[in-house]
Design an enzyme around this catalytic site. Structure first.
Site, short mmCIF file in Angstrom:
data_model
loop_
_atom_site.label_atom_id
_atom_site.label_comp_id
_atom_site.label_asym_id
_atom_site.label_seq_id
_atom_site.Cartn_x
_atom_site.Cartn_y
_atom_site.Cartn_z
CG PHE A 1 36.80 34.10 44.03
CD1 PHE A 1 37.96 34.15 43.16
CD2 PHE A 1 35.87 33.68 43.18
CE1 PHE A 1 38.02 33.55 42.12
CE2 PHE A 1 35.90 33.18 41.89
CZ PHE A 1 37.17 33.13 41.43
CD GLU B 1 30.72 32.11 49.92
OE1 GLU B 1 30.04 31.27 49.11
OE2 GLU B 1 30.54 33.31 49.86
CB CYS C 1 34.08 40.00 34.36
SG CYS C 1 34.34 41.44 35.14
CD GLU D 1 33.20 34.44 33.11
OE1 GLU D 1 33.59 35.63 33.28
OE2 GLU D 1 31.79 34.14 33.64
#
Length: 491
Positions: A156, A183, A288, A389
């Site tokens: 996303f 989605e 990221c 993370e």
């Protein structure tokens, strides 16, 4: 103040064999994260829907693979032009479905367009090699050949850029391609395919299938798909890698990250603080390449903490279409709460929260998923917030005796996606280059984001596979090399 766009984007459909079609299964709503109002609905693809896409790709591949390479890249030239013409429209769509700022959205699209540009150079990129007289009276030539239908499952957080890490290269090398976008953010992908539909690309070469976990599993298990690319979290990347490999597919799976910045006493501290904060907080930290741990040489640690706090205070949290906004909303209420839980964990672990953005409110967007910058100092390597993370606007600072200890701290991470060093010494840059265990490294730059003509590196638990996204790596991923040995004996 700009008002949120009230446009309803309707139903997000699949694109198969040059035709738009409704997915067979009920899906979910698509919300604007700044308001949590529904702006569209996306259906989920069944096994039959995926099979239709694969069949269309296989049929198109029979002709497409034989199409001269110069002809294969012409639709990509057309696609690039359309992307340029519709960049503002795409950027606004990105803001609505993801929440990032308009500047970040335009920057993302620029990176995606760069990949289309590089793929247009496929006549050169696909060249392999030729050796005359490799053996007595024998010439040998290596030839790259396409394999069939490939798929990509994309996240996303960069719905415009990451599909273009893969699609243009797959097409230019002579393969067919299936995209399964997130989605949570399917609208940008739909617009990309609307633009592709305007090009001269033959029907069936590219397909768009929407869906969730079951759709992904069908892709991973389908015998007609030769390889799968994925970008997402590490646990999912590892699962994708295992399932795809178990089904005999090529796979490249980009996982999560815990990127570090190292700041030495020789660095320009004001510049380093500006870039470190920008790196950690851009796209609300949902990327990221976010550097969310800064290891600072202890002789300048206190000064650097003050500079970072001052820089955090200059950030503006708000709706992404407002020109002054630097931090937009997080993707969903659930993810916002997850990031808030990490902040609570950091406090309970003993780190000092020197800048607290948890109480931010945005007039007119009270229902949005907003979280301001959260800056911790005195983070230690055993803390959860220094190891996991977070994917939010959270930055942790910790001191180190010098660059040797700082690199050692960084290399303890299970991840190896990216890292940055701020220094004024070439000797420290050389040590960093040689010793840092990450696939994307930057010196005096806040974000180690490679240009499209270099591959996107990742090491350790940040990547599963052999060949990365972008550039020559992905060309090798999409082709096999056949070695042609030729000898003509004298009569």
């Amino acid at each position: 103040m700009a008002e949120t766009t009230k446009l309803q984007h309707g139903e997000v459909q699949n694109y198969v064999d040059g035709t738009w079609a409704t997915a067979s299964e009920d899906g979910q709503r698509v919300d604007n994260p700044a308001t949590n109002e529904s702006i569209a609905r996306v259906g989920f693809s069944s096994e039959s829907d995926v099979d239709d896409a694969v069949t269309a790709g296989q049929d198109a591949f029979k002709t497409w693979r034989r199409t001269p390479i110069e002809e294969r890249i012409q639709p990509l030239f057309e696609f690039k032009q359309l992307l340029e013409e519709h960049q503002d429209e795409l950027a606004e769509l990105l803001v609505q479905e993801h929440g990032k700022t308009i500047g970040e959205a335009k920057g993302e699209l620029r990176r995606g367009i760069e990949n289309v540009e590089v793929a247009c150079g496929m006549p050169t990129l696909m060249q392999a090699g030729h050796v005359e007289n490799a053996a007595p009276k024998i010439d040998e030539t290596a030839v790259r050949q396409p394999l069939g239908v490939f798929a990509a499952v994309t996240p996303f957080n960069f719905p415009g850029m990451i599909p273009l890490w893969f699609l243009p290269y797959a097409v230019a090398t002579g393969n067919s391609f299936i995209l399964k976008p997130s989605e949570q953010a399917p609208l940008t992908a739909r617009k990309l395919f609307e633009l592709l539909d305007e090009t001269s690309l033959p029907d069936g070469v590219v397909q768009l299938v929407n869906g969730g976990v079951d759709t992904v599993d069908t892709i991973l298990e389908h015998d007609g798909i030769e390889g799968v690319s994925f970008v997402g979290s590490t646990p999912v990347a590892e699962t994708i890698y295992e399932k795809a490999a178990a089904n005999g597919k090529r796979v490249q799976a980009q996982g999560g990250a815990k990127n570090h910045v190292i700041v030495t006493e020789s660095a320009n501290l004001e510049f380093a603080a500006e870039k470190a904060v920008s790196s950690a907080l851009a796209c609300s930290g949902e990327r990221c390449l976010a550097n969310d741990v800064v290891v600072v040489e202890e002789s300048v640690y206190e000064d650097f903490v003050d500079l970072v706090v001052a820089e955090a205070d200059r950030q503006v949290v708000g709706y992404g279409l407002n020109d002054d906004t630097t931090i937009g909303p997080l993707i969903s209420p659930e993810h916002e709460q997850r990031v808030r839980n990490y902040v609570e964990t950091g406090i309970s672990e003993g780190a000092e929260l020197v800048y607290d953005g948890r109480d931010v409110t945005i007039d007119g967007y009270e229902n949005g998923n907003f979280l301001g910058p959260c800056i911790f100092r005195d983070v230690t390597t055993d803390m959860v917030i220094s190891r996991e993370e977070i994917f939010g606007p959270v930055l942790g600072l910790m001191p180190a005796a010098g660059i040797d200890e700082a690199i050692e701290i960084m290399n303890q991470s299970q991840f190896g996606n990216a890292a940055s060093l701020f220094t004024g010494k070439g000797s420290e840059a050389k040590k960093f280059r040689h010793d840092a265990e990450a696939g994307n490294l930057a010196v005096n730059a806040g974000t180690a984001a490679p240009m499209a003509f270099f591959h996107f590196g990742g090491q350790k638990d940040s990547f599963f596979g052999d060949l990365h996204a972008q550039a020559e790596d992905v060309v090798r991923f999409y082709t096999d090399e056949t070695v042609y040995i030729e000898r003509w004996p004298d009569n």
